[in-house]
Design an enzyme around this catalytic site. Structure first.
Site, PDB file in Angstrom:
ATOM      1  N   GLU A 189       0.833  -1.203   0.000  1.00 40.93           N
ATOM      2  CA  GLU A 189       0.000   0.000   0.000  1.00 40.93           C
ATOM      3  C   GLU A 189       0.871   1.259   0.000  1.00 40.93           C
ATOM      4  O   GLU A 189       0.629   2.209  -0.747  1.00 40.93           O
ATOM      5  CB  GLU A 189      -0.914  -0.021   1.241  1.00 40.93           C
ATOM      6  CG  GLU A 189      -2.089   0.921   1.169  1.00 40.93           C
ATOM      7  CD  GLU A 189      -2.997   0.804   2.380  1.00 40.93           C
ATOM      8  OE1 GLU A 189      -2.753  -0.074   3.248  1.00 40.93           O
ATOM      9  OE2 GLU A 189      -3.944   1.605   2.473  1.00 40.93           O
ATOM     10  N   GLY A 230      -8.621   5.096   7.097  1.00 38.52           N
ATOM     11  CA  GLY A 230      -9.453   4.979   8.284  1.00 38.52           C
ATOM     12  C   GLY A 230      -8.828   4.024   9.291  1.00 38.52           C
ATOM     13  O   GLY A 230      -8.973   4.197  10.498  1.00 38.52           O
ATOM     14  N   ALA A 231      -8.102   2.987   8.792  1.00 36.86           N
ATOM     15  CA  ALA A 231      -7.573   1.981   9.707  1.00 36.86           C
ATOM     16  C   ALA A 231      -6.050   1.875   9.716  1.00 36.86           C
ATOM     17  O   ALA A 231      -5.486   1.285  10.622  1.00 36.86           O
ATOM     18  CB  ALA A 231      -8.177   0.616   9.377  1.00 36.86           C
ATOM     19  N   SER A 232      -5.383   2.418   8.690  1.00 29.97           N
ATOM     20  CA  SER A 232      -3.912   2.400   8.728  1.00 29.97           C
ATOM     21  C   SER A 232      -3.352   3.655   8.078  1.00 29.97           C
ATOM     22  O   SER A 232      -4.072   4.392   7.391  1.00 29.97           O
ATOM     23  CB  SER A 232      -3.349   1.153   8.030  1.00 29.97           C
ATOM     24  OG  SER A 232      -3.441   1.281   6.635  1.00 29.97           O
ATOM     25  N   THR A 233      -2.072   3.884   8.328  1.00 29.49           N
ATOM     26  CA  THR A 233      -1.404   5.043   7.721  1.00 29.49           C
ATOM     27  C   THR A 233      -0.036   4.593   7.221  1.00 29.49           C
ATOM     28  O   THR A 233       0.584   3.714   7.826  1.00 29.49           O
ATOM     29  CB  THR A 233      -1.314   6.217   8.725  1.00 29.49           C
ATOM     30  OG1 THR A 233      -0.834   7.369   8.032  1.00 29.49           O
ATOM     31  CG2 THR A 233      -0.389   5.936   9.894  1.00 29.49           C
ATOM     32  N   GLN A 234       0.417   5.161   6.102  1.00 30.63           N
ATOM     33  CA  GLN A 234       1.679   4.750   5.491  1.00 30.63           C
ATOM     34  C   GLN A 234       2.603   5.951   5.295  1.00 30.63           C
ATOM     35  O   GLN A 234       2.134   7.040   4.956  1.00 30.63           O
ATOM     36  CB  GLN A 234       1.455   4.128   4.108  1.00 30.63           C
ATOM     37  CG  GLN A 234       0.849   2.752   4.114  1.00 30.63           C
ATOM     38  CD  GLN A 234      -0.627   2.745   4.484  1.00 30.63           C
ATOM     39  OE1 GLN A 234      -1.059   2.080   5.431  1.00 30.63           O
ATOM     40  NE2 GLN A 234      -1.423   3.503   3.777  1.00 30.63           N
TER      41      GLN A 234
HETATM   42  O1  LIG Z   1      -6.907   2.903   3.797  1.00 30.43           O
HETATM   43  P1  LIG Z   1      -7.813   2.350   4.833  1.00 30.43           P
HETATM   44  O2  LIG Z   1      -7.235   2.472   6.206  1.00 30.43           O
HETATM   45  O3  LIG Z   1      -8.289   0.978   4.519  1.00 30.43           O
HETATM   46  O4  LIG Z   1      -9.118   3.279   4.859  1.00 30.43           O
HETATM   47  P2  LIG Z   1      -9.913   3.952   3.665  1.00 30.43           P
HETATM   48  O5  LIG Z   1      -9.225   3.734   2.378  1.00 30.43           O
HETATM   49  O6  LIG Z   1     -11.317   3.551   3.746  1.00 30.43           O
HETATM   50  O7  LIG Z   1      -9.784   5.473   4.034  1.00 30.43           O
HETATM   51  P3  LIG Z   1     -10.005   6.765   3.101  1.00 30.43           P
HETATM   52  O8  LIG Z   1      -8.697   7.260   2.694  1.00 30.43           O
HETATM   53  O9  LIG Z   1     -11.047   6.534   2.098  1.00 30.43           O
HETATM   54  O10 LIG Z   1     -10.601   7.735   4.190  1.00 30.43           O
HETATM   55  C1  LIG Z   1      -9.860   7.974   5.348  1.00 30.43           C
HETATM   56  C2  LIG Z   1     -10.756   8.499   6.396  1.00 30.43           C
HETATM   57  O11 LIG Z   1     -11.262   9.769   5.983  1.00 30.43           O
HETATM   58  C3  LIG Z   1     -12.667   9.789   6.104  1.00 30.43           C
HETATM   59  N1  LIG Z   1     -13.168  10.694   5.081  1.00 30.43           N
HETATM   60  C4  LIG Z   1     -13.471  10.437   3.799  1.00 30.43           C
HETATM   61  N2  LIG Z   1     -13.870  11.561   3.172  1.00 30.43           N
HETATM   62  C5  LIG Z   1     -13.798  12.545   4.089  1.00 30.43           C
HETATM   63  C6  LIG Z   1     -14.073  13.934   4.077  1.00 30.43           C
HETATM   64  O12 LIG Z   1     -14.499  14.549   3.005  1.00 30.43           O
HETATM   65  N3  LIG Z   1     -13.868  14.628   5.209  1.00 30.43           N
HETATM   66  C7  LIG Z   1     -13.415  14.014   6.299  1.00 30.43           C
HETATM   67  N4  LIG Z   1     -13.140  12.727   6.401  1.00 30.43           N
HETATM   68  C8  LIG Z   1     -13.330  11.997   5.307  1.00 30.43           C
HETATM   69  C9  LIG Z   1     -13.110   8.350   5.981  1.00 30.43           C
HETATM   70  O13 LIG Z   1     -14.339   8.141   6.640  1.00 30.43           O
HETATM   71  C10 LIG Z   1     -11.985   7.649   6.687  1.00 30.43           C
HETATM   72  O14 LIG Z   1     -12.179   7.705   8.066  1.00 30.43           O
HETATM   73 CA   LIG Z   2      -7.001   3.818   1.774  1.00 32.57          CA
END
Ligand SMILES: O=P(O)(O)OP(=O)(O)OP(=O)(O)OC[C@H]1O[C@@H](n2cnc3c(O)ncnc32)[C@H](O)[C@@H]1O
Ligand SMILES: [Ca+2]
Length: 526
Positions: A189, A230-234
């Protein structure tokens, strides 16, 4: 003097006295020159015609590719397109469509597996509209699942595989060319996010018209990648030191004829949703009642959180304790400083087995170069007006913006942004504070290096994220060696051919005028 222009530029007619013989010896070379000149002009015309017609662009053969990003919070479907004849060039693949799948991420369907596949219906139909029908069968479709599925897999591997096979079956039954659905690793990722942004920014390009002189062409620096899900950061970047102290954090790539030693690390549970859970669970340890005062939410904001849900994640399971109440009642107190103090407890900086660490004993070499920060880094900083195009607001002004924003009462914030989803709006104070803490305390960005971060959502028409890099890799669109390129572009080649031909014709005419002196150039006629 009146001049008959029709006759003035013709060759001199034979003007000898009647009965005299024409001078055959002097007309022969004249004829030869005329024939040669005629052939020369013919050759030049042929040259121009060949240059223009033979080198004409063929109609574009466009290819398509589809990637589904099955994230922890939701799934996005991306459609990419590129001209077939240029697929090995850098920067030619473009995103033409992003479709947001309704509902939660696929890991949220562990209780109703079939609904995970049904949820993809709308976006697959959208992709069928975007990709021309005759190309459906040849268009590859990939699904990559990230941290939500990694966590579900840790929790219950069997259920995770069931979810994955349900979505796989749905993709197989689509008209596209299904190429696989899998959980990608945190390392992948990070790596594919880094490839995506550098591909889109043109950092791999070592080209220019001096392609055949590689030593003289400037080699651009790559940009580090920061992805907050939402669950990890890189975090991924090319460090100054080539040797890495930790093999599991180091990657080696050879792209377009250049080698890259890249550092990457993915922190599972440090995406912003799981980080909020971890913070609440820590806060709960000292709580005596179900009411929890939380400085990371605005005053006047209240939320009920199910204790069962809170402990349902592997990120919080270790802190599980039996509580007398089934629900936690969170009440906001809007205090940036107190919120930051609580968040910073999530970053364990006490021990480091390497020369340098970020947090939790994870190796991290000194930060190097510019960084592109995307996903939630961008969503949040963009909402807070802290993501200027060129360089971000200085760290100190970001902090004062956050202080001010967190202290605003919830009623005022809600009234100011009626169009923003309540879930996002209520969490911007926590999210902004978390981002500053992660970057400053976690990764150790200083006042100076903070200025090297650019918060970006899109590059051109493409979203910054891992999906494009994933597809480029799986379709072998990034060659290890620099593809051989013509030194001149199509337009340059045609232009040069036409120009040289015109110069030749001009030179011939000039030569004719100077050496043969046609009548028109003789004194007294013009
Ligand atoms: O990579 P993983 O960890 O699997 O998660 P994800 O792919 O679902 O994560 P996203 O980057 O789509 O979103 C990251 C977070 O930002 C939130 N998010 C998405 N759009 C947003 C917005 O416009 N304003 C604030 N938060 C937002 C979303 O609910 C997640 O908590
Ligand atoms: Ca993601």
């Amino acid at each position: 003097m009146d001049v008959d222009t029709r006759a003035s530029c013709q060759s001199l007619p034979y003007s000898g006295s009647a009965g005299a013989k024409p001078k055959m010896a002097s007309t022969k070379p004249k004829m030869a020159v005329l024939i040669l000149g005629f052939l020369f002009v013919l050759a030049v015309i042929a040259l121009i015609t060949v240059a223009v017609t033979q080198n004409q662009r063929l109609p574009k053969n466009i290819k398509y590719g589809i990637v589904l990003d099955a994230g922890s919070s939701h799934t996005n479907l991306y459609v990419y397109t590129w001209p077939a004849e240029k697929e090995n060039d850098t920067g030619v693949v473009q995103q033409v469509e992003v479709c947001k799948v309704e509902g939660p991420g696929i890991s949220g369907y562990s209780q109703a597996v079939q609904n995970a596949s049904r949820s993809l219906q709308h976006c697959l139909e959208r992709a069928q509209e975007v990709v021309p029908q005759q190309q459906h069968q040849e268009t590859p479709v990939y699904l990559g699942a990230t941290a939500g599925m990694r966590l579900l897999s840790l929790e219950n591997r069997h259920v995770a595989m069931e979810v994955l096979s349900a979505v796989e079956n749905r993709l197989r039954s689509s008209p596209f060319n299904f190429q696989g659905a899998r959980i990608i690793t945190g390392q992948e990722e990070g790596a594919y996010g880094w490839i995506t942004i550098n591909y889109l920014l043109g950092s791999f390009k070592q080209s220019g018209w001096l392609n055949f002189l590689p030593k003289l062409t400037s080699i651009k620096e790559t940009v580090g990648a920061l992805d907050l899900g939402g669950a990890s950061t890189q975090i991924t970047f090319v460090p100054e030191q080539e040797q890495s102290e930790s093999q599991e954090n180091s990657l080696h790539f050879r792209l377009y004829g250049k080698s890259y030693n890249v550092y990457t690390h993915s922190f599972l549970c440090y995406g912003k949703d799981q980080a909020l859970r971890m913070k609440l669970v820590r806060d709960l340890q000292n709580a005596e009642t179900a009411r929890l005062q939380d400085p990371c939410f605005h005053t006047g904001y209240e939320r009920n959180v199910s204790i069962r849900d809170l402990y349902a994640s592997p990120c919080t399971a270790n802190y599980k304790q039996s509580l007398a109440f089934p629900q936690l009642h969170v009440v906001g107190s809007g205090d940036y400083q107190a919120c930051q103090t609580r968040i910073e407890e999530l970053f364990n900086k006490t021990s480091c087995p390497y020369s340098k660490c970020s947090f939790n004993g994870i190796f991290q070499p000194p930060l190097q170069g510019h960084f592109g920060a995307f996903s939630a880094f961008y969503f949040v900083m963009n909402f807070l007006n802290l993501s200027a195009d060129s360089s971000p607001a200085p760290l100190n002004s970001a902090i004062s913006t956050m202080k001010n924003f967190c202290s605003r009462p919830w009623s005022e914030v809600k009234a100011a942004y009626p169009q923003v989803k309540e879930k996002y709006l209520s969490e911007y104070c926590f999210s902004g504070t978390y981002i500053i803490s992660l970057l400053k305390t976690g990764y150790e960005f200083s006042l100076e290096t903070w200025q090297q971060i650019q918060f970006l959502g899109k590059i051109g028409s493409s979203d910054a994220g891992w999906t494009l890099g994933y597809m480029l890799n799986l379709t072998n669109m990034i060659p290890a060696e620099q593809p051989l390129m013509r030194p001149l572009s199509h337009a340059g080649y045609v232009g040069l051919m036409v120009l040289s031909s015109l110069v030749l014709v001009g030179a011939l005419l000039l030569g004719w005028c100077i050496f043969r002196k046609p009548r028109c150039l003789r004194k007294g006629i013009v």
